[in-house]
Design a protein around this motif. Structure first.
Motif, short mmCIF file in Angstrom:
data_model
loop_
_atom_site.label_atom_id
_atom_site.label_comp_id
_atom_site.label_asym_id
_atom_site.label_seq_id
_atom_site.Cartn_x
_atom_site.Cartn_y
_atom_site.Cartn_z
N ALA A 167 0.81 -1.21 0.00
CA ALA A 167 0.00 0.00 0.00
C ALA A 167 0.85 1.27 0.00
O ALA A 167 0.38 2.33 0.34
N ASP A 168 2.14 1.14 -0.37
CA ASP A 168 2.98 2.32 -0.46
C ASP A 168 2.39 3.29 -1.48
O ASP A 168 1.93 2.87 -2.54
N PRO A 169 2.36 4.59 -1.16
CA PRO A 169 1.71 5.54 -2.07
C PRO A 169 2.37 5.59 -3.46
O PRO A 169 1.76 6.06 -4.41
N ARG A 170 3.62 5.11 -3.59
CA ARG A 170 4.28 5.14 -4.89
C ARG A 170 4.18 3.79 -5.61
O ARG A 170 4.83 3.61 -6.64
N SER A 171 3.43 2.85 -5.06
CA SER A 171 3.28 1.53 -5.70
C SER A 171 2.08 1.55 -6.64
O SER A 171 0.97 1.89 -6.23
N THR A 172 2.31 1.20 -7.90
CA THR A 172 1.23 1.18 -8.89
C THR A 172 1.20 -0.18 -9.58
O THR A 172 2.08 -1.02 -9.39
N VAL A 173 0.17 -0.38 -10.40
CA VAL A 173 0.06 -1.63 -11.17
C VAL A 173 1.30 -1.82 -12.04
O VAL A 173 1.82 -2.92 -12.20
N GLY A 174 1.81 -0.72 -12.59
CA GLY A 174 2.99 -0.80 -13.45
C GLY A 174 4.25 -1.19 -12.71
O GLY A 174 5.06 -1.96 -13.22
N THR A 175 4.41 -0.68 -11.47
CA THR A 175 5.63 -1.00 -10.72
C THR A 175 5.63 -2.43 -10.21
O THR A 175 6.67 -3.08 -10.17
N VAL A 176 4.46 -2.97 -9.81
CA VAL A 176 4.44 -4.32 -9.24
C VAL A 176 4.51 -5.41 -10.30
O VAL A 176 4.78 -6.57 -9.99
N THR A 177 4.26 -5.07 -11.56
CA THR A 177 4.32 -6.09 -12.62
C THR A 177 5.53 -5.91 -13.54
O THR A 177 5.65 -6.62 -14.54
N ASP A 178 6.41 -4.97 -13.25
CA ASP A 178 7.60 -4.68 -14.05
C ASP A 178 7.28 -4.07 -15.41
O ASP A 178 8.18 -3.86 -16.22
N ALA A 179 6.01 -3.79 -15.69
CA ALA A 179 5.66 -3.16 -16.97
C ALA A 179 6.26 -1.76 -17.05
O ALA A 179 6.73 -1.33 -18.10
#
Length: 794
Positions: free
Chosen positions: A109-121
Motif C-alpha cells: 500500500a505504499d503511495p508510490r506503488s502502482t500496477v505498473g511498478t508491481v508487474t515490471d511493466a
C-alpha cells in the motif's frame, strides 16, 4: 531427425512412481493428524466451510514446506537475507515440487506503488522511452517517478594505498516530480477543523480530539509560550503571531516551572496524527483526520507523478505519463504498432506482459492505478500475470480463491487459465468455494465437517460425482440454487446519485432505494465500487465495510479487535477490586517470562526460529497472581480460551452476566463466527473469517445505510444462507443495505438490482439495468441477466 526403430514400450523407471504428493499426520493450526495423497499434474480443489483447515493444509503445510526446502538449498549467507520459515508440524511430506504461491494478500500500500511498478511493466516502458523518446533526457531512471534528481559536489577521500583527497561532482537525473515527491497528490490541512478562530486559546479554541484548554499540557504549551496572546481571538493574531502559532520551529519553553518543547500547530499535528497508521486509530481520531486532511491532485505534475522533463520526452506524440494513463488494452495495441528493430526484444516482452493483463480480464486497468486500490481478486490476478507465459513445467501452483471478485462471466475465463496451467504439466492446487470451479477439478479434498475445533479432518477425497453423492456439508449444498424472490420489499425513499464520474463512470444518474436490500453488480471493472464507494453522498449516515485487510499482530485476537475485552476486563476488575490493566496480556498483567506472548522465540539467525511454550505461564500469557482473580468461577485465561458460543452463554445469564460483552458476542454469532475462540490470534484467521469479523464490528455502528463489499468472499455454500438471513434481519430492523456482489444467490435474494456494464474499463461505467431480480431474469438483456437466469433454472 533420427528415426526410431525400437517400438517396444520403455521399461518403467523408478522416477515414474513419484506421481503423488503425500501428506501424513499434518497438525498445523486446527488440522487433526490429516493424511492425504494429492495427484501430481492434476487440478485439485480444496473445499469446506470457512475455518475448516483448507489454508492450513495447502498454504501452511504443503506450500510452506516446499518454500522452506528450496530456501535451504542456498548458502547460509544468502539465507540470512531471506525470511526464516519453521518446519510445519507434520510427520511425512513426500513428492513436493517447487511451489509458486498466488494468494490474496493485498499488494503493497505504499503511495508510490502502482500496477505498473508491481508487474515490471513500468520498468520496460522506462527502458523503451530512454531509447526512443524525443528529446532524449537520460537513462531509464530519468523516467521513474520513484527516482529524485540529485546533484552534489565536494571532496572525497579514497582510502586505497596512499590516501588521496579528490574533488568530485555527482549528478543524477530522476523522473520524480519535486512538488509531490512521486505521489501524484499533495496534502493540505483544513485549519477550520483544528480550531475556531473566533475564540481565544483560553476560551477553548481548539477542536482537536483530546485537546482541552483547562488541563491539557499540549494546550498549555501554546497558551503560556509567550509567542501568542492566550486571551486574543485567533482571527485577530498579527502575521508574526500566526506564523509562530502555525509553523514555529521547535524551541524549549517553561510552563508552570516545567521545561517543555513548543512547536507550530501544523508540524505538531503532522507528527502526532498524520505519521500514524490511519487504520490503527480509534474511530473518532480517524474521523478527525479524514475531516482535517484534504488530498488534492499535484498542480505541477497534474497527478502523473513525473517531472516536467519526463513528461516532455515522447514517442509518436505519446509521453510515458500518457502511456501509463491509457487503459492497458489500448496500451497493448499502441506497443504492437511500434516498429523499431533496435528494441524488438523489449517490445515483444512488454507486449506479452500487457496481453497477459487482457487475457486474465484486467485489460480495463491502467499502469498508473495505485496498487492499494486493487481489490483482493484483482491483486491475485495481477500476481498471476508473470506466470501465464512461463515455460516452467512440473511446478506446483497454489491459488487462494482465484474467482473472488469475479462475475460469473469472468469465472469461465479463470477456469480456462487454471486448466491451461495444468495441461502444461503442472500440479494446480486451488482453495475454492464456487461450484463453477469445483466442477472442473480432477480431484477434490473436502475438509470439515465444521469450522475451528469442529473441523480439521478430511471428510471426502475423490471426484465431483463422488462429492455430489457423498454426505458432506459441501456435497449436500453443492447443487443449492436460490430462487428469485416472488415478492420484494417496497422502498421507503431513495438515495440520489447525480452525475457520478469517479474513474470510468460516465455521468451516471441513479436512485438507490432505501429500506430494502439493493445489490450492485456487473462484470469486474464495470464501475461498481466507483459508484458505491466513490459516489454515495457523504453525510448520509453510511457505514461502509470494505475488503481492506485487518491489521493485527499475533497479540491481536477477536476479543481485542471487537472491543469485547474492555467490558470483560472491567467486570474482572470490579469483582476483585483491582485495576482493569491487570487483565491485559499486553499491559500490567503480562507474564514477565514471555511478555504476554505465551511463547518464547529463539532466533537462530538464518535457520528457522524456534517457538516454545513459556514455562512460567504455560502459554496462558498472564502472571500467576493475575490468574488467582476470578469472575463467576473463571480466570481471565479460561475466558479467552472459550469459543464465542460458550462465552455468549456465560456472559448472558447468572453471575457472569455482562450485557456489554453479550451484545458483542451476539453480533459475532450472527455473522457465523460462533466457533472462534476469543483469544485466537488474528494472524491465524482465514480471509472469510476476517471479513465477517469486520462486519460484526461495524454492526455496532449506528448507520442508516450499510454498504458491504462482497460479503460472500471466502464463504462456503452453506454459510451463504446464514449471511442472507443476517442481511434480511438488518433490513427488517429499518436499515438500508447496499451490497456490491457477484454471487447469484445474493442477487436472487435482492429486492432491487443495479447492473453496470456492459463491459469493463472504458467499455463500462453505465447503468444497463435497474429493477427487480425477476425482471432481470425475464429480460436476459445483460450478461448478469443471462447468468442469473441459468443459475435459477429459468
Amino acid at each position: 531427425m533420427a528415426t526410431r526403430t525400437d517400438t517396444r514400450a520403455p521399461a518403467p523407471q523408478a522416477s515414474d512412481s513419484h506421481d503423488l504428493i503425500r501428506v501424513h499426520g499434518a497438525r498445523v493450526n486446527n488440522l487433526k493428524d490429516v493424511s492425504v495423497e494429492i495427484p501430481k499434474r492434476r487440478l485439485t480443489v480444496f473445499t469446506g466451510v470457512s475455518g475448516s483447515g483448507k489454508s492450513s493444509l495447502v498454504f501452511s503445510t504443503i506450500a510452506a514446506e516446499s518454500q522452506r526446502m528450496i530456501n535451504e538449498t542456498y548458502s547460509a549467507f544468502v539465507q540470512g537475507f531471506m525470511p526464516t520459515l519453521a518446519r510445519p508440524e507434520v510427520d511425512v511430506l513426500e513428492g513436493l515440487t517447487t511451489a509458486i504461491i498466488v494468494d490474496q494478500q493485498r499488494l503493497g500500500a505504499d503511495p508510490r506503488s502502482t500496477v505498473g511498478t508491481v508487474t515490471d511493466a513500468n520498468a520496460m516502458l522506462r527502458i523503451l522511452f530512454s531509447r526512443l523518446g524525443e528529446p532524449h533526457i537520460g537513462p531509464p531512471g530519468a523516467y521513474a517517478f520513484n527516482v529524485p534528481s540529485v546533484r552534489a559536489s565536494g571532496a572525497i577521500t579514497v582510502e586505497r594505498g596512499n590516501k588521496k583527497t579528490v574533488k568530485a561532482t555527482f549528478d543524477r537525473t530522476g523522473g520524480m516530480c519535486p512538488r509531490c515527491e512521486g505521489r501524484g497528490t499533495v496534502s493540505d490541512i483544513d485549519l477550520t477543523q483544528l480550531y475556531d478562530d473566533s475564540k481565544s486559546l483560553s476560551e477553548g479554541a481548539f477542536t482537536i480530539p483530546g485537546w482541552k484548554s483547562d488541563s491539557q499540557w499540549t494546550v498549555q504549551v501554546y497558551a503560556q509560550s509567550g509567542f501568542v496572546d492566550p486571551d486574543k481571538p485567533i482571527r485577530r493574531y498579527t502575521r508574526k503571531e500566526l506564523q509562530d502559532f502555525l509553523y514555529g520551529e521547535p524551541v524549549k519553553v517553561k510552563v508552570n516551572g516545567v521545561n517543555l518543547t513548543y512547536e507550530g500547530l501544523i508540524p505538531k499535528i503532522q507528527k502526532s496524527f498524520l505519521s500514524k497508521d490511519k487504520e490503527a486509530m480509534q474511530p473518532h481520531i480517524r474521523a478527525f483526520v479524514e475531516r482535517a486532511v484534504t488530498f488534492t491532485t499535484c498542480p505541477e505534475c497534474e497527478g502523473t507523478r513525473l517531472s516536467e522533463g519526463a513528461r516532455s520526452s515522447k514517442i509518436d506524440r505519446v509521453s510515458i505519463a500518457d502511456a501509463c494513463a491509457m487503459q492497458i488494452s489500448d496500451l497493448a495495441a499502441w506497443v504492437r504498432g511500434l516498429d523499431e528493430p533496435s528494441v524488438a526484444p523489449l517490445l515483444t516482452a512488454l507486449g506479452g506482459t500487457l496481453d497477459s493483463f487482457v487475457e486474465i480480464g484486467l485489460g480495463y486497468l491502467s499502469l498508473d492505478r495505485p496498487s492499494s486500490t486493487l481489490s483482493g481478486g484483482e491483486a491475485q490476478r495481477v500476481k498471476m500475470i508473470r506466470h501465464l507465459g512461463s515455460s516452467l513445467t512440473d511446478v506446483t501452483y497454489v491459488f487462494d480463491e482465484p474467482t473472488i471478485g469475479l462475475h460469473p462471466h469472468d469465472i469461465q475465463r479463470m477456469n480456462g487459465l487454471l486448466l491451461r496451467l495444468r495441461d502444461k504439466g503442472n500440479t494446480v492446487l486451488v482453495v475454492e468455494h464456487k461450484p463453477e470451479t469445483i466442477m472442473i477439478a480432477d480431484h477434490i479434498v473436502d475438509l470439515g465437517p465444521g469450522a475451528g475445533t469442529a473441523g480439521g479432518t478430511v471428510c471426502f477425497e475423490g471426484t465431483v460425482e463422488g462429492l455430489r453423492a457423498g454426505d458432506t456439508v459441501t456435497g449436500r449444498h453443492f447443487d443449492d440454487r436460490a430462487a428469485v424472490k416472488k415478492t420484494v420489499r417496497e422502498p421507503t425513499g431513495v438515495l440520489e446519485i447525480r452525475g457520478a464520474h469517479t474513474h470510468n463512470l460516465r455521468d451516471v444518474d441513479v436512485d438507490v432505494p432505501l429500506g430494502v436490500l439493493t445489490v450492485v453488480t456487473g462484470v469486474a471493472g464495470s464501475g461498481k465500487s466507483s459508484l458505491v464507494h466513490g459516489s454515495i453522498p457523504p453525510g448520509e449516515n453510511v457505514v461502509s465495510v470494505d475488503q481492506g485487510a485487518i491489521r493485527g499482530s499475533r497479540r491481536s485476537n477477536p476479543a481485542t479487535y471487537t472491543g469485547l475485552l474492555d467490558p470483560i476486563r472491567k467486570a474482572f476488575a470490579k469483582a476483585n477490586d483491582v485495576k482493569p490493566a491487570l487483565f491485559s496480556a499486553n499491559s500490567e498483567g503480562a507474564c514477565p517470562g514471555c511478555n504476554g506472548a505465551g511463547v518464547v522465540y529463539s532466533d537462530l539467525a538464518m535457520m528457522a526460529g524456534v517457538a516454545s511454550t513459556c514455562d512460567e505461564c504455560e502459554g496462558k500469557r498472564f502472571q500467576p497472581a493475575v490468574l488467582e482473580y476470578r469472575f463467576a468461577g473463571r480466570d481471565i485465561s479460561e475466558v479467552l480460551a472459550m469459543s464465542v458460543t460458550e462465552a455468549e452463554e456465560f456472559f448472558g445469564t447468572g453471575e457472569g452476566r455482562v450485557p456489554a460483552a453479550h451484545r458483542v458476542l451476539g453480533r459475532l454469532s450472527d455473522v457465523g463466527l460462533g466457533y472462534l475462540s476469543l483469544g485466537q490470534p488474528l494472524t491465524t484467521l482465514s480471509g472469510g473469517e476476517r471479513q465477517r469479523l469486520k462486519l460484526a464490528t461495524h454492526m455496532a455502528e449506528k448507520g442508516g445505510v450499510y454498504v458491504l463489499d462482497e460479503p460472500t468472499a471466502g464463504l462456503h455454500l452453506a454459510d451463504v444462507q446464514q449471511l442472507l438471513g443476517l442481511l434480511d434481519r438488518i433490513v427488517d430492523s429499518g436499515t438500508s443495505v447496499v451490497v456490491v456482489e457477484h454471487h447469484q444467490a445474493v442477487m436472487a435474494h435482492a429486492d432491487w438490482i443495479i447492473d453496470l456494464g456492459p463491459g469493463a474499463g472504458h467499455d463500462g461505467g453505465r447503468i444497463v439495468f435497474e429493477g427487480t431480480p425477476a425482471d432481470l431474469v425475464a429480460g436476459r438483456a445483460t450478461l448478469t441477466g443471462e447468468h442469473l437466469a441459468a443459475y435459477v433454472g429459468a
